[in-house]
Design a protein around this motif. Sequence first.
Motif, PDB file in Angstrom:
ATOM      1  N   ILE A  20       0.875  -1.178   0.000  1.00 54.64           N
ATOM      2  CA  ILE A  20       0.000   0.000   0.000  1.00 54.64           C
ATOM      3  C   ILE A  20       0.911   1.226   0.000  1.00 54.64           C
ATOM      4  CG2 ILE A  20      -1.785   1.271   1.235  1.00 54.64           C
ATOM      5  CD1 ILE A  20      -2.598  -1.421   2.528  1.00 54.64           C
ATOM      6  N   PRO A  21       0.823   2.080  -1.016  1.00 50.70           N
ATOM      7  CA  PRO A  21       1.708   3.252  -1.092  1.00 50.70           C
ATOM      8  C   PRO A  21       1.526   4.193   0.095  1.00 50.70           C
ATOM      9  CG  PRO A  21       0.535   2.913  -3.172  1.00 50.70           C
ATOM     10  CD  PRO A  21      -0.083   1.981  -2.163  1.00 50.70           C
ATOM     11  N   ILE A  22       2.592   4.889   0.437  1.00 53.76           N
ATOM     12  CA  ILE A  22       2.582   5.834   1.558  1.00 53.76           C
ATOM     13  C   ILE A  22       1.520   6.918   1.367  1.00 53.76           C
ATOM     14  CG2 ILE A  22       4.411   7.301   0.577  1.00 53.76           C
ATOM     15  CD1 ILE A  22       4.205   6.556   4.304  1.00 53.76           C
ATOM     16  N   GLN A  23       1.187   7.249   0.116  1.00 48.43           N
ATOM     17  CA  GLN A  23       0.179   8.284  -0.145  1.00 48.43           C
ATOM     18  C   GLN A  23      -1.175   7.919   0.478  1.00 48.43           C
ATOM     19  OE1 GLN A  23       2.385   7.095  -2.274  1.00 48.43           O
ATOM     20  NE2 GLN A  23       3.098   8.663  -3.692  1.00 48.43           N
ATOM     21  N   HIS A  24      -1.516   6.619   0.491  1.00 46.47           N
ATOM     22  CA  HIS A  24      -2.790   6.196   1.102  1.00 46.47           C
ATOM     23  C   HIS A  24      -2.777   6.423   2.606  1.00 46.47           C
ATOM     24  CE1 HIS A  24      -4.486   4.554  -2.576  1.00 46.47           C
ATOM     25  NE2 HIS A  24      -3.319   3.983  -2.814  1.00 46.47           N
ATOM     26  N   ALA A  77      -4.877  15.601  -2.493  1.00 46.76           N
ATOM     27  CA  ALA A  77      -5.143  14.424  -3.319  1.00 46.76           C
ATOM     28  C   ALA A  77      -3.872  13.640  -3.646  1.00 46.76           C
ATOM     29  CB  ALA A  77      -5.845  14.835  -4.607  1.00 46.76           C
ATOM     30  N   SER A  78      -2.740  14.316  -3.759  1.00 47.92           N
ATOM     31  CA  SER A  78      -1.494  13.631  -4.136  1.00 47.92           C
ATOM     32  C   SER A  78      -0.767  13.043  -2.934  1.00 47.92           C
ATOM     33  CB  SER A  78      -0.579  14.595  -4.882  1.00 47.92           C
ATOM     34  OG  SER A  78      -0.254  15.684  -4.039  1.00 47.92           O
ATOM     35  N   GLY A  79      -1.354  13.149  -1.744  1.00 45.04           N
ATOM     36  CA  GLY A  79      -0.724  12.601  -0.554  1.00 45.04           C
ATOM     37  C   GLY A  79       0.062  13.628   0.241  1.00 45.04           C
ATOM     38  N   ASN A  80       0.121  14.874  -0.228  1.00 49.14           N
ATOM     39  CA  ASN A  80       0.792  15.917   0.555  1.00 49.14           C
ATOM     40  C   ASN A  80       0.020  16.135   1.853  1.00 49.14           C
ATOM     41  OD1 ASN A  80       2.584  16.325  -1.537  1.00 49.14           O
ATOM     42  ND2 ASN A  80       1.506  18.098  -2.350  1.00 49.14           N
ATOM     43  N   VAL A  81       0.746  16.381   2.922  1.00 50.88           N
ATOM     44  CA  VAL A  81       0.127  16.692   4.206  1.00 50.88           C
ATOM     45  C   VAL A  81       0.533  18.114   4.578  1.00 50.88           C
ATOM     46  CG1 VAL A  81      -0.018  16.101   6.646  1.00 50.88           C
ATOM     47  CG2 VAL A  81       0.169  14.289   4.942  1.00 50.88           C
ATOM     48  N   TYR A  82      -0.453  18.903   4.993  1.00 51.02           N
ATOM     49  CA  TYR A  82      -0.234  20.305   5.341  1.00 51.02           C
ATOM     50  C   TYR A  82      -0.586  20.516   6.813  1.00 51.02           C
ATOM     51  CZ  TYR A  82      -0.538  20.676   0.275  1.00 51.02           C
ATOM     52  OH  TYR A  82      -0.353  20.490  -1.080  1.00 51.02           O
ATOM     53  N   VAL A  83       0.163  21.404   7.454  1.00 50.86           N
ATOM     54  CA  VAL A  83      -0.088  21.773   8.848  1.00 50.86           C
ATOM     55  C   VAL A  83      -0.050  23.289   8.938  1.00 50.86           C
ATOM     56  CG1 VAL A  83       0.737  21.637  11.226  1.00 50.86           C
ATOM     57  CG2 VAL A  83       1.057  19.690   9.712  1.00 50.86           C
ATOM     58  N   ASN A  84      -1.074  23.865   9.522  1.00 54.20           N
ATOM     59  CA  ASN A  84      -1.110  25.309   9.791  1.00 54.20           C
ATOM     60  C   ASN A  84      -1.636  25.529  11.202  1.00 54.20           C
ATOM     61  OD1 ASN A  84      -0.138  26.328   7.360  1.00 54.20           O
ATOM     62  ND2 ASN A  84      -2.168  26.548   6.469  1.00 54.20           N
ATOM     63  N   THR A 109       5.685  15.904   1.787  1.00 56.17           N
ATOM     64  CA  THR A 109       5.379  15.465   0.428  1.00 56.17           C
ATOM     65  C   THR A 109       6.058  14.135   0.124  1.00 56.17           C
ATOM     66  OG1 THR A 109       5.297  17.764  -0.283  1.00 56.17           O
ATOM     67  CG2 THR A 109       5.528  16.118  -2.004  1.00 56.17           C
ATOM     68  N   PRO A 110       5.290  13.148  -0.361  1.00 60.33           N
ATOM     69  CA  PRO A 110       5.939  11.925  -0.839  1.00 60.33           C
ATOM     70  C   PRO A 110       6.482  12.168  -2.253  1.00 60.33           C
ATOM     71  CG  PRO A 110       3.555  11.702  -0.958  1.00 60.33           C
ATOM     72  CD  PRO A 110       3.834  13.057  -0.384  1.00 60.33           C
ATOM     73  N   ILE A 113      12.447   9.481  -6.172  1.00 61.35           N
ATOM     74  CA  ILE A 113      13.727   9.914  -6.718  1.00 61.35           C
ATOM     75  C   ILE A 113      14.539   8.659  -7.048  1.00 61.35           C
ATOM     76  CG2 ILE A 113      15.846  11.221  -6.299  1.00 61.35           C
ATOM     77  CD1 ILE A 113      14.234  12.809  -4.153  1.00 61.35           C
ATOM     78  N   GLU A 114      14.836   8.490  -8.321  1.00 57.47           N
ATOM     79  CA  GLU A 114      15.626   7.351  -8.791  1.00 57.47           C
ATOM     80  C   GLU A 114      15.073   6.014  -8.280  1.00 57.47           C
ATOM     81  OE1 GLU A 114      19.711   8.161  -7.774  1.00 57.47           O
ATOM     82  OE2 GLU A 114      19.757   9.961  -9.017  1.00 57.47           O
ATOM     83  N   GLY A 115      13.762   5.856  -8.373  1.00 57.35           N
ATOM     84  CA  GLY A 115      13.118   4.609  -8.004  1.00 57.35           C
ATOM     85  C   GLY A 115      12.894   4.412  -6.516  1.00 57.35           C
ATOM     86  N   LYS A 116      13.324   5.355  -5.686  1.00 58.32           N
ATOM     87  CA  LYS A 116      13.103   5.268  -4.240  1.00 58.32           C
ATOM     88  C   LYS A 116      12.079   6.306  -3.823  1.00 58.32           C
ATOM     89  CE  LYS A 116      17.684   3.566  -3.077  1.00 58.32           C
ATOM     90  NZ  LYS A 116      18.878   3.791  -2.270  1.00 58.32           N
ATOM     91  N   VAL A 117      11.276   5.965  -2.813  1.00 59.59           N
ATOM     92  CA  VAL A 117      10.253   6.882  -2.311  1.00 59.59           C
ATOM     93  C   VAL A 117      10.781   7.571  -1.050  1.00 59.59           C
ATOM     94  CG1 VAL A 117       7.910   7.073  -1.389  1.00 59.59           C
ATOM     95  CG2 VAL A 117       8.386   5.486  -3.260  1.00 59.59           C
ATOM     96  N   TYR A 118      10.589   8.882  -1.001  1.00 56.54           N
ATOM     97  CA  TYR A 118      11.016   9.680   0.149  1.00 56.54           C
ATOM     98  C   TYR A 118       9.850  10.535   0.629  1.00 56.54           C
ATOM     99  CZ  TYR A 118      15.822   8.645  -1.285  1.00 56.54           C
ATOM    100  OH  TYR A 118      16.982   8.010  -1.617  1.00 56.54           O
ATOM    101  N   LEU A 119       9.860  10.831   1.908  1.00 50.82           N
ATOM    102  CA  LEU A 119       8.997  11.870   2.446  1.00 50.82           C
ATOM    103  C   LEU A 119       9.899  13.078   2.642  1.00 50.82           C
ATOM    104  CD1 LEU A 119       6.823  10.072   5.143  1.00 50.82           C
ATOM    105  CD2 LEU A 119       6.131  10.888   2.892  1.00 50.82           C
ATOM    106  N   GLN A 120       9.544  14.181   1.998  1.00 55.43           N
ATOM    107  CA  GLN A 120      10.300  15.411   2.143  1.00 55.43           C
ATOM    108  C   GLN A 120       9.383  16.451   2.757  1.00 55.43           C
ATOM    109  OE1 GLN A 120      11.724  15.514  -2.095  1.00 55.43           O
ATOM    110  NE2 GLN A 120      13.686  15.889  -1.080  1.00 55.43           N
ATOM    111  N   GLY A 121       9.922  17.184   3.690  1.00 55.68           N
ATOM    112  CA  GLY A 121       9.083  18.171   4.346  1.00 55.68           C
ATOM    113  C   GLY A 121       9.848  19.369   4.827  1.00 55.68           C
ATOM    114  N   LYS A 122       9.066  20.375   5.156  1.00 57.04           N
ATOM    115  CA  LYS A 122       9.622  21.621   5.664  1.00 57.04           C
ATOM    116  C   LYS A 122       8.610  22.227   6.622  1.00 57.04           C
ATOM    117  CE  LYS A 122      11.528  25.957   3.892  1.00 57.04           C
ATOM    118  NZ  LYS A 122      11.812  26.691   2.647  1.00 57.04           N
TER     119      LYS A 122
END
Length: 189
Positions: A20-24, A77-84, A109-110, A113-122
Amino acid sequence: MQICFQAEETVKLEVKQQAIPIQHYLRQPSRLVKAIADRKLMTALKDDCYRLQMHPLSFLDMYHFQPTAVLKVWSGASGNVYVNSVSCEIKGIEYLNRRFSLQLKGKLTPTEIEGKVYLQGKANLTVTVDLPPPLWLTPKSLLLTTGNSLLKGVLVRIKNKLMSQLLNDYYDFVKSEQEKTHSLGWQEA
Protein backbone atom coordinates in the motif's frame (compact mmCIF):
# COMPACT_ATOMS: atom_id res chain seq x y z
CA MET A 1 9.24 45.75 23.21
CA GLN A 2 8.14 43.37 20.48
CA ILE A 3 10.46 40.67 19.15
CA CYS A 4 10.10 37.96 16.51
CA PHE A 5 11.70 34.52 16.78
CA GLN A 6 11.93 32.14 13.83
CA ALA A 7 13.05 28.60 13.08
CA GLU A 8 12.90 26.28 10.09
CA GLU A 9 13.46 22.55 9.83
CA THR A 10 13.55 20.20 6.85
CA VAL A 11 13.27 16.45 6.63
CA LYS A 12 14.03 13.85 3.97
CA LEU A 13 13.15 10.33 4.94
CA GLU A 14 13.40 7.21 2.79
CA VAL A 15 10.30 5.00 2.79
CA LYS A 16 10.59 1.29 2.07
CA GLN A 17 7.97 0.60 -0.58
CA GLN A 18 5.05 -1.49 0.64
CA ALA A 19 1.99 -3.12 -0.95
CA ILE A 20 0.00 0.00 0.00
CA PRO A 21 1.71 3.25 -1.09
CA ILE A 22 2.58 5.83 1.56
CA GLN A 23 0.18 8.28 -0.15
CA HIS A 24 -2.79 6.20 1.10
CA TYR A 25 -1.50 6.39 4.66
CA LEU A 26 -0.92 10.14 4.39
CA ARG A 27 -4.54 10.70 3.35
CA GLN A 28 -5.41 9.96 7.00
CA PRO A 29 -3.81 12.92 8.79
CA SER A 30 -5.26 11.83 12.13
CA ARG A 31 -2.95 8.80 12.02
CA LEU A 32 0.00 11.02 11.30
CA VAL A 33 -0.80 13.34 14.22
CA LYS A 34 -1.25 10.38 16.57
CA ALA A 35 2.04 8.90 15.37
CA ILE A 36 4.11 11.98 16.18
CA ALA A 37 2.26 13.61 19.11
CA ASP A 38 2.27 12.55 22.73
CA ARG A 39 -1.25 11.14 23.09
CA LYS A 40 -1.56 12.53 26.63
CA LEU A 41 -0.95 16.04 25.31
CA MET A 42 -3.14 15.85 22.17
CA THR A 43 -6.87 16.36 21.78
CA ALA A 44 -8.71 15.81 18.51
CA LEU A 45 -11.11 18.62 17.69
CA LYS A 46 -13.46 18.98 14.72
CA ASP A 47 -12.61 19.99 11.13
CA ASP A 48 -9.17 18.28 11.00
CA CYS A 49 -7.97 20.35 13.98
CA TYR A 50 -5.96 19.13 16.95
CA ARG A 51 -5.01 20.80 20.22
CA LEU A 52 -1.38 20.01 20.98
CA GLN A 53 0.03 20.88 24.34
CA MET A 54 3.80 21.07 24.45
CA HIS A 55 5.98 20.03 27.32
CA PRO A 56 6.83 22.96 29.60
CA LEU A 57 9.58 25.26 28.31
CA SER A 58 11.94 27.74 29.93
CA PHE A 59 13.25 31.04 28.52
CA LEU A 60 16.52 32.37 29.97
CA ASP A 61 15.77 30.33 33.13
CA MET A 62 13.49 33.21 34.19
CA TYR A 63 10.20 32.30 32.56
CA HIS A 64 8.58 28.88 32.61
CA PHE A 65 5.55 28.32 30.44
CA GLN A 66 3.60 25.72 28.48
CA PRO A 67 2.47 26.55 24.94
CA THR A 68 -0.68 25.02 23.52
CA ALA A 69 -1.51 25.30 19.83
CA VAL A 70 -4.52 24.34 17.75
CA LEU A 71 -3.27 22.95 14.45
CA LYS A 72 -5.19 22.17 11.30
CA VAL A 73 -3.76 19.08 9.59
CA TRP A 74 -5.08 17.95 6.22
CA SER A 75 -3.99 16.03 3.16
CA GLY A 76 -4.21 16.81 -0.53
CA ALA A 77 -5.14 14.42 -3.32
CA SER A 78 -1.49 13.63 -4.14
CA GLY A 79 -0.72 12.60 -0.55
CA ASN A 80 0.79 15.92 0.56
CA VAL A 81 0.13 16.69 4.21
CA TYR A 82 -0.23 20.30 5.34
CA VAL A 83 -0.09 21.77 8.85
CA ASN A 84 -1.11 25.31 9.79
CA SER A 85 -1.54 26.82 13.21
CA VAL A 86 -5.04 28.12 13.96
CA SER A 87 -4.59 29.53 17.46
CA CYS A 88 -2.27 29.38 20.43
CA GLU A 89 -2.17 29.93 24.17
CA ILE A 90 0.62 30.27 26.73
CA LYS A 91 -0.10 28.71 30.11
CA GLY A 92 1.92 29.93 33.05
CA ILE A 93 2.50 33.59 32.17
CA GLU A 94 -0.66 35.59 31.54
CA TYR A 95 1.35 38.65 30.45
CA LEU A 96 2.84 36.66 27.55
CA ASN A 97 -0.42 34.93 26.71
CA ARG A 98 -2.07 38.27 25.91
CA ARG A 99 0.94 39.45 23.85
CA PHE A 100 1.94 36.34 21.97
CA SER A 101 1.32 34.93 18.51
CA LEU A 102 2.52 31.71 16.95
CA GLN A 103 2.48 30.74 13.30
CA LEU A 104 3.39 27.25 12.16
CA LYS A 105 3.31 26.18 8.52
CA GLY A 106 4.43 22.79 7.37
CA LYS A 107 4.22 20.48 4.39
CA LEU A 108 5.18 16.83 3.98
CA THR A 109 5.38 15.47 0.43
CA PRO A 110 5.94 11.93 -0.84
CA THR A 111 8.34 12.00 -3.79
CA GLU A 112 10.05 9.42 -5.94
CA ILE A 113 13.73 9.91 -6.72
CA GLU A 114 15.63 7.35 -8.79
CA GLY A 115 13.12 4.61 -8.00
CA LYS A 116 13.10 5.27 -4.24
CA VAL A 117 10.25 6.88 -2.31
CA TYR A 118 11.02 9.68 0.15
CA LEU A 119 9.00 11.87 2.45
CA GLN A 120 10.30 15.41 2.14
CA GLY A 121 9.08 18.17 4.35
CA LYS A 122 9.62 21.62 5.66
CA ALA A 123 8.25 23.43 8.70
CA ASN A 124 8.47 27.13 9.55
CA LEU A 125 7.73 28.34 13.06
CA THR A 126 7.45 32.03 13.92
CA VAL A 127 6.66 33.49 17.33
CA THR A 128 6.05 37.17 17.90
CA VAL A 129 5.86 38.42 21.47
CA ASP A 130 5.85 41.65 23.45
CA LEU A 131 8.53 41.04 26.03
CA PRO A 132 7.88 41.79 29.69
CA PRO A 133 9.68 44.89 31.02
CA PRO A 134 12.40 42.94 32.93
CA LEU A 135 13.71 41.67 29.56
CA TRP A 136 13.87 45.10 27.88
CA LEU A 137 17.42 45.64 29.09
CA THR A 138 18.62 42.24 27.82
CA PRO A 139 20.70 42.55 24.65
CA LYS A 140 18.54 41.85 21.60
CA SER A 141 21.16 39.48 20.16
CA LEU A 142 20.95 37.31 23.32
CA LEU A 143 17.14 37.32 23.17
CA LEU A 144 17.11 36.36 19.47
CA THR A 145 19.71 33.62 19.90
CA THR A 146 17.86 32.14 22.87
CA GLY A 147 14.38 32.41 21.34
CA ASN A 148 15.42 31.08 17.92
CA SER A 149 17.25 28.21 19.60
CA LEU A 150 14.17 27.39 21.68
CA LEU A 151 11.99 27.25 18.53
CA LYS A 152 14.59 25.20 16.66
CA GLY A 153 14.58 22.71 19.56
CA VAL A 154 10.79 22.37 19.29
CA LEU A 155 11.00 21.65 15.56
CA VAL A 156 13.88 19.20 16.01
CA ARG A 157 11.85 17.23 18.61
CA ILE A 158 8.92 17.05 16.16
CA LYS A 159 11.28 15.99 13.36
CA ASN A 160 12.82 13.25 15.52
CA LYS A 161 9.39 11.87 16.39
CA LEU A 162 8.42 12.03 12.74
CA MET A 163 11.52 10.13 11.69
CA SER A 164 11.29 7.49 14.42
CA GLN A 165 7.55 6.93 14.72
CA LEU A 166 5.86 7.85 11.43
CA LEU A 167 7.37 5.03 9.36
CA ASN A 168 6.69 2.47 12.09
CA ASP A 169 3.05 3.54 12.14
CA TYR A 170 2.90 3.41 8.32
CA TYR A 171 4.31 -0.16 8.29
CA ASP A 172 1.81 -1.15 11.04
CA PHE A 173 -0.99 0.41 8.94
CA VAL A 174 0.03 -1.64 5.87
CA LYS A 175 0.21 -4.85 7.92
CA SER A 176 -3.20 -4.19 9.49
CA GLU A 177 -4.82 -3.43 6.11
CA GLN A 178 -3.34 -6.59 4.60
CA GLU A 179 -4.62 -8.66 7.54
CA LYS A 180 -8.10 -7.18 7.06
CA THR A 181 -8.03 -7.98 3.35
CA HIS A 182 -6.71 -11.49 4.00
CA SER A 183 -9.34 -12.06 6.69
CA LEU A 184 -12.16 -10.89 4.38
CA GLY A 185 -10.85 -13.17 1.62
CA TRP A 186 -11.11 -16.19 3.91
CA GLN A 187 -14.63 -15.26 4.99
CA GLU A 188 -15.85 -15.01 1.38
CA ALA A 189 -14.44 -18.44 0.37
